[in-house]
Design a protein around this motif. Structure first.
Motif, PDB file in Angstrom:
ATOM      1  N   ASN A  40       0.866  -1.262  -0.144  1.00  0.00           N
ATOM      2  CA  ASN A  40       0.082  -0.096   0.100  1.00  0.00           C
ATOM      3  C   ASN A  40       0.960   1.296  -0.025  1.00  0.00           C
ATOM      4  N   VAL A  41       1.911   1.138   0.845  1.00  0.00           N
ATOM      5  CA  VAL A  41       2.810   2.193   0.939  1.00  0.00           C
ATOM      6  C   VAL A  41       3.441   2.765  -0.491  1.00  0.00           C
ATOM      7  N   LYS A  42       4.081   1.469  -1.103  1.00  0.00           N
ATOM      8  CA  LYS A  42       4.642   1.588  -2.403  1.00  0.00           C
ATOM      9  C   LYS A  42       3.556   2.104  -3.449  1.00  0.00           C
ATOM     10  N   ALA A  43       2.293   1.752  -3.395  1.00  0.00           N
ATOM     11  CA  ALA A  43       1.418   2.248  -4.492  1.00  0.00           C
ATOM     12  C   ALA A  43       1.045   3.586  -4.170  1.00  0.00           C
ATOM     13  N   GLU A  44       1.279   3.981  -2.875  1.00  0.00           N
ATOM     14  CA  GLU A  44       1.013   5.694  -2.637  1.00  0.00           C
ATOM     15  C   GLU A  44       2.178   6.269  -3.205  1.00  0.00           C
ATOM     16  N   LEU A  45       3.384   5.874  -2.914  1.00  0.00           N
ATOM     17  CA  LEU A  45       4.640   6.456  -3.421  1.00  0.00           C
ATOM     18  C   LEU A  45       4.815   6.752  -4.825  1.00  0.00           C
ATOM     19  N   VAL A  54       7.917  13.761   1.079  1.00  0.00           N
ATOM     20  CA  VAL A  54       7.425  12.787   1.820  1.00  0.00           C
ATOM     21  C   VAL A  54       8.204  12.945   3.014  1.00  0.00           C
ATOM     22  N   TYR A  55       7.443  12.439   4.009  1.00  0.00           N
ATOM     23  CA  TYR A  55       7.851  12.551   5.510  1.00  0.00           C
ATOM     24  C   TYR A  55       8.160  10.982   6.029  1.00  0.00           C
ATOM     25  N   LYS A  56       8.885  10.882   7.154  1.00  0.00           N
ATOM     26  CA  LYS A  56       9.191   9.436   7.559  1.00  0.00           C
ATOM     27  C   LYS A  56       9.183   9.796   9.008  1.00  0.00           C
ATOM     28  N   LEU A  57       8.175   8.878   9.681  1.00  0.00           N
ATOM     29  CA  LEU A  57       8.219   9.071  11.255  1.00  0.00           C
ATOM     30  C   LEU A  57       9.268   8.235  11.816  1.00  0.00           C
ATOM     31  N   ILE A  58       9.978   9.080  12.671  1.00  0.00           N
ATOM     32  CA  ILE A  58      11.222   8.346  13.392  1.00  0.00           C
ATOM     33  C   ILE A  58      10.999   8.683  14.861  1.00  0.00           C
ATOM     34  N   ASP A  66      13.586  12.073   0.959  1.00  0.00           N
ATOM     35  CA  ASP A  66      13.804  12.132  -0.691  1.00  0.00           C
ATOM     36  C   ASP A  66      12.785  11.012  -1.072  1.00  0.00           C
ATOM     37  N   LEU A  67      11.802  11.300  -2.085  1.00  0.00           N
ATOM     38  CA  LEU A  67      10.985  10.433  -2.578  1.00  0.00           C
ATOM     39  C   LEU A  67      11.695   9.347  -3.101  1.00  0.00           C
ATOM     40  N   GLU A  68      12.675   9.515  -3.890  1.00  0.00           N
ATOM     41  CA  GLU A  68      13.330   8.210  -4.500  1.00  0.00           C
ATOM     42  C   GLU A  68      13.960   7.293  -2.979  1.00  0.00           C
ATOM     43  N   GLU A  69      14.591   8.112  -2.091  1.00  0.00           N
ATOM     44  CA  GLU A  69      14.851   7.260  -1.122  1.00  0.00           C
ATOM     45  C   GLU A  69      13.831   6.574  -0.522  1.00  0.00           C
ATOM     46  N   ALA A  70      12.627   7.276  -0.122  1.00  0.00           N
ATOM     47  CA  ALA A  70      11.425   6.488   0.132  1.00  0.00           C
ATOM     48  C   ALA A  70      11.109   5.104  -0.644  1.00  0.00           C
ATOM     49  N   ARG A  71      11.026   5.334  -1.951  1.00  0.00           N
ATOM     50  CA  ARG A  71      10.809   4.253  -2.786  1.00  0.00           C
ATOM     51  C   ARG A  71      11.729   3.151  -2.799  1.00  0.00           C
ATOM     52  N   SER A  72      13.076   3.503  -2.706  1.00  0.00           N
ATOM     53  CA  SER A  72      13.913   2.661  -2.617  1.00  0.00           C
ATOM     54  C   SER A  72      13.903   1.651  -1.223  1.00  0.00           C
ATOM     55  N   THR A  73      13.617   2.501  -0.037  1.00  0.00           N
ATOM     56  CA  THR A  73      13.496   1.846   1.184  1.00  0.00           C
ATOM     57  C   THR A  73      12.382   0.642   1.140  1.00  0.00           C
ATOM     58  N   VAL A  74      11.121   1.206   0.631  1.00  0.00           N
ATOM     59  CA  VAL A  74      10.047   0.462   0.492  1.00  0.00           C
ATOM     60  C   VAL A  74      10.256  -0.920  -0.367  1.00  0.00           C
ATOM     61  N   LYS A  76      13.212  -2.336  -0.706  1.00  0.00           N
ATOM     62  CA  LYS A  76      14.033  -2.948  -0.070  1.00  0.00           C
ATOM     63  C   LYS A  76      13.074  -3.947   0.997  1.00  0.00           C
ATOM     64  N   ARG A  77      12.107  -3.527   1.607  1.00  0.00           N
ATOM     65  CA  ARG A  77      11.424  -3.823   2.665  1.00  0.00           C
ATOM     66  C   ARG A  77      10.604  -4.673   1.967  1.00  0.00           C
ATOM     67  N   LEU A  78      10.107  -4.745   0.865  1.00  0.00           N
ATOM     68  CA  LEU A  78       9.147  -5.630   0.007  1.00  0.00           C
ATOM     69  C   LEU A  78      10.188  -6.923  -0.181  1.00  0.00           C
ATOM     70  N   GLU A  79      11.189  -6.850  -0.668  1.00  0.00           N
ATOM     71  CA  GLU A  79      12.486  -7.793  -0.760  1.00  0.00           C
ATOM     72  C   GLU A  79      12.600  -8.476   0.552  1.00  0.00           C
ATOM     73  N   PHE A  80      12.835  -7.857   1.417  1.00  0.00           N
ATOM     74  CA  PHE A  80      13.099  -8.647   2.623  1.00  0.00           C
ATOM     75  C   PHE A  80      11.917  -9.336   3.298  1.00  0.00           C
ATOM     76  N   ILE A  81      10.667  -8.743   3.474  1.00  0.00           N
ATOM     77  CA  ILE A  81       9.316  -9.478   3.417  1.00  0.00           C
ATOM     78  C   ILE A  81       9.144 -10.480   2.552  1.00  0.00           C
ATOM     79  N   ASP A  82       9.637 -10.521   1.417  1.00  0.00           N
ATOM     80  CA  ASP A  82       9.242 -11.795   0.495  1.00  0.00           C
ATOM     81  C   ASP A  82      10.448 -12.807   0.989  1.00  0.00           C
TER      82      ASP A  82
END
Length: 126
Positions: A40-45, A54-58, A66-74, A76-82
């Motif tokens: 869902n986050v990836k779809a929104e991004l 884009v803001y990240k909650l820390i 950065d938008l591209e950094e956020a996309r990259s992070t998501v 990577k998270r999808l790959e990890f979860i997979d």
């Protein structure tokens, strides 16, 4: 009596395996929830323009990202979860097989006890 102790030991092994299997099922459910959330986050991004903020909650603070950094992070998270989901699925498959084998072992022991009891009952009748 030694046979009964062995039977109890095998039943306890089965219970332990079943508890472990339940833990893996719970883990798989958590992975599925995380996967859905990340998709869902990836779809929104993906819908956002390149100049979007884009803001990240820390912790309790929102930090601009950065938008591209956020996309990259998501991504990577999808790959990890997979990969974690595949690992958990393999573990579920393995432990399910062990549960089946252990259950068969316990059932065979039960049948053996029943046959011995029937033989003893018939011997007493004679």
């Amino acid at each position: 009596m030694a046979d009964m102790a062995k039977f109890e030991e095998e039943v306890n092994k089965l219970r332990t395996l079943e508890k472990d299997r339940e833990k893996y099922f719970t883990s798989r459910q958590e992975m599925e929830m995380r996967l859905t959330e990340s998709k869902n986050v990836k779809a929104e991004l993906d819908l956002m323009e390149s100049d979007s903020k884009v803001y990240k909650l820390i912790g309790a603070v929102l930090v601009r990202q950065d938008l591209e950094e956020a996309r990259s992070t998501v991504e990577k998270r999808l790959e990890f979860i997979d990969s974690e989901t595949k690992r958990v699925e393999a573990s579920i498959s393995d432990i399910s097989k062990k549960c089946t084998e252990q259950r068969d072992k316990v059932m065979n022991m039960q049948k053996s006890f029943q046959m011995m009891a029937q033989a003893a009952a018939q011997a007493q009748k004679k």
